[in-house]
Design an enzyme around this catalytic site. Structure first.
Site, PDB file in Angstrom:
ATOM      1  N   GLU A   1       0.822  -1.211   0.000  1.00 35.95           N
ATOM      2  CA  GLU A   1       0.000   0.000   0.000  1.00 35.95           C
ATOM      3  C   GLU A   1       0.855   1.258   0.000  1.00 35.95           C
ATOM      4  OE1 GLU A   1      -3.506   2.310   2.527  1.00 35.95           O
ATOM      5  OE2 GLU A   1      -2.628   0.482   3.342  1.00 35.95           O
TER       6      GLU A   1
ATOM      7  N   ILE B   1      -1.018  -1.972   7.681  1.00 36.86           N
ATOM      8  CA  ILE B   1      -1.996  -1.749   8.749  1.00 36.86           C
ATOM      9  C   ILE B   1      -3.301  -1.358   8.075  1.00 36.86           C
ATOM     10  CG2 ILE B   1      -2.648  -0.467  10.814  1.00 36.86           C
ATOM     11  CD1 ILE B   1       0.271   0.028  11.402  1.00 36.86           C
ATOM     12  N   ASP B   2      -4.243  -2.271   8.037  1.00 38.06           N
ATOM     13  CA  ASP B   2      -5.562  -1.957   7.499  1.00 38.06           C
ATOM     14  C   ASP B   2      -6.424  -1.476   8.665  1.00 38.06           C
ATOM     15  OD1 ASP B   2      -7.471  -1.838   5.390  1.00 38.06           O
ATOM     16  OD2 ASP B   2      -8.458  -3.579   6.271  1.00 38.06           O
TER      17      ASP B   2
ATOM     18  N   THR C   1      -5.728   2.146   9.732  1.00 34.14           N
ATOM     19  CA  THR C   1      -4.729   3.029  10.342  1.00 34.14           C
ATOM     20  C   THR C   1      -5.362   4.030  11.300  1.00 34.14           C
ATOM     21  OG1 THR C   1      -3.270   2.814   8.422  1.00 34.14           O
ATOM     22  CG2 THR C   1      -2.907   4.706   9.860  1.00 34.14           C
TER      23      THR C   1
ATOM     24  N   ASP D   1      -6.486  -3.951   0.159  1.00 34.01           N
ATOM     25  CA  ASP D   1      -7.478  -3.947   1.240  1.00 34.01           C
ATOM     26  C   ASP D   1      -8.194  -5.286   1.371  1.00 34.01           C
ATOM     27  OD1 ASP D   1      -7.296  -1.117   1.975  1.00 34.01           O
ATOM     28  OD2 ASP D   1      -8.287  -0.712   0.062  1.00 34.01           O
TER      29      ASP D   1
END
Length: 327
Positions: A132, A153-154, A156, A279
Site C-alpha cells: 500500500e 496496517i488496514d 490506520t 485492502d
C-alpha cells in the site's frame, strides 16, 4: 505350491527348480525394511493430498509444501503484529503523514511494510510485491507471476486512535489468482488464514459463514473509503437504503477484518466501495473459503473496482438487490 505344515512354510523339496529359487530369494528379502519404506511413501502421498499443491520457487529451484508457505506467512504476520503492538501507544502527531485531509499514514505503517518486503525478498527474491505504501516491486525473473499483496496496517485510523480494530493483511497470488492469505489482528489475538481449496481458519480452528437467511435478523458491516477520498457517488446512498432493513450495523474500520468476521459468522455480511486490491486480497480469499459469496455490486467478479459484497449466498443476493441502482 505344496505345504507340509501350516507353520513350517513351503516344502522346498516338492517345488520345481525355478519355484524353489524364487521362493528362497523372496524369503531372504528384508520385509520389515520394505514395509517401512512403503509406509513412508504412503504417508508422504497422503500428506501431499491433504495439504495441497507443491509450490515452486523459480528463483531458487526449490519445492515447498503450501503448509511451509503458510507457516512463513503466519510468522511474518506475527512479527509485523508485534511491531504494531509495541508502537501503538507511543504514537504522536509527529508520526503522522496525510495522503489527504482525512486519510492518514503512520511511521509504523511504513516500518511494517518495509519489514514484510525485506522478509519476502530474502525468502523469495523472484517474486513481485505490491504494498500500500511503497507500490509495486517487480522481479525480472517471475514466469509464474507470483505477487505478494500487502496492507501493513488496514485500519490506520483505529490504530492511531489506540483502538483494537486494525489488522495486518498479506496475500499471495499466482497469475492473478489469490491462493494463500492471512489477516492478523494483533490487539485482538486473532489470526485468520486460508489457502485455496482448503477452507478458512481462525487461530487454527475452521470457520464458516453464518446461516441466516433474512436481512432483519442480520448484523452487517460497511466502510467509507469513498468519503475519505472525497468521491461521488458515495456509500451513504447505499447505507441509508440497507441499514433500515438490518437488525444492526457495525463499523470496524478495517475491510480486511470485516471480511474475516463475515467468514467467521461474527458478521452476516459486508459491502463497501472504492477499495483497493491490498485492502481485500487476503480477506476475500478467507471469506470465500469459509463459504461466502464474494462479488462486486452486480454479482460479478469485478471487485474491488466495482464494489465488493461478501455474505452467504442467500444474503448476498438480497444485498445485491439493494445495492442495484434500479432497486
Amino acid at each position: 505350491m505344496a505345504y507340509t505344515n501350516r507353520h513350517r512354510g513351503p516344502d522346498l523339496e516338492n517345488l520345481c527348480p525355478w519355484q524353489s529359487s524364487r521362493t528362497i530369494f523372496y524369503m531372504r528379502l528384508p520385509w520389515s525394511l520394505v514395509s517401512c519404506l512403503l509406509s513412508l511413501v504412503s504417508c508422504f502421498l497422503f500428506l501431499a493430498m491433504v495439504y495441497g499443491k507443491l509450490f515452486y520457487n523459480p528463483s531458487g529451484n526449490l519445492i515447498f509444501m503450501v503448509t511451509s508457505l503458510e507457516q512463513f506467512l503466519q510468522d511474518l504476520l506475527k512479527e509485523a503484529g508485534q511491531i504494531c503492538l509495541s508502537e501503538q501507544e507511543n504514537l504522536t502527531a509527529g508520526d503522522l503523514e496525510f495522503k489527504n485531509q482525512k486519510d492518514i499514514v503512520t511511521a509504523t505503517d511504513k516500518k511494517v511494510e518495509n519489514l514484510v518486503i525485506s522478509r519476502i525478498k530474502a525468502r523469495f527474491p523472484g517474486h513481485d510485491i505490491l504494498g500500500e505504501e511503497t507500490g509495486r516491486h517487480c522481479s525480472p525473473d517471475n514466469p509464474d507471476r507470483y505477487l505478494w499483496v500487502i496492507d501493513p496496517i488496514d485500519g490506520t485510523t483505529s490504530f492511531y486512535h489506540n483502538q483494537p480494530f486494525y489488522s495486518v493483511s498479506i496475500a499471495l497470488q499466482k497469475q492473478g489468482q489469490t491462493f494463500l492469505g492471512g489477516v492478523f489482528a494483533p490487539a485482538l489475538g486473532q489470526m485468520f488464514t486460508a489457502q485455496k481449496g482448503h477452507g478458512a481458519f481462525l487461530n487454527g480452528h475452521p470457520i464458516t459463514v453464518s446461516s441466516r437467511s433474512t436481512l432483519i435478523e442480520s448484523v452487517m458491516a460497511t466502510g467509507f473509503a469513498c468519503l475519505r477520498a472525497g468521491l461521488e457517488p458515495n456509500n451513504l446512498v447505499h447505507f441509508n437504503r440497507i441499514v433500515p432493513q438490518l437488525r444492526d450495523i457495525r463499523r470496524y474500520g478495517s475491510a480486511a477484518l470485516d471480511l474475516c468476521y463475515t467468514a467467521a459468522g461474527k458478521l452476516d455480511g459486508f459491502w463497501e466501495m472504492e477499495l483497493n486490491l491490498y485492502d481485500i486480497a487476503a480477506g476475500a480469499l478467507i471469506a470465500g473459503e469459509a463459504g461466502a459469496s464474494v462479488t462486486d455490486f452486480n454479482g460479478g467478479t469485478g471487485f474491488p473496482e466495482q464494489g465488493i459484497v461478501a455474505a452467504n449466498p442467500v444474503l448476498s443476493r438480497l444485498l445485491i438487490d439493494l445495492l442495484n441502482p434500479n432497486y
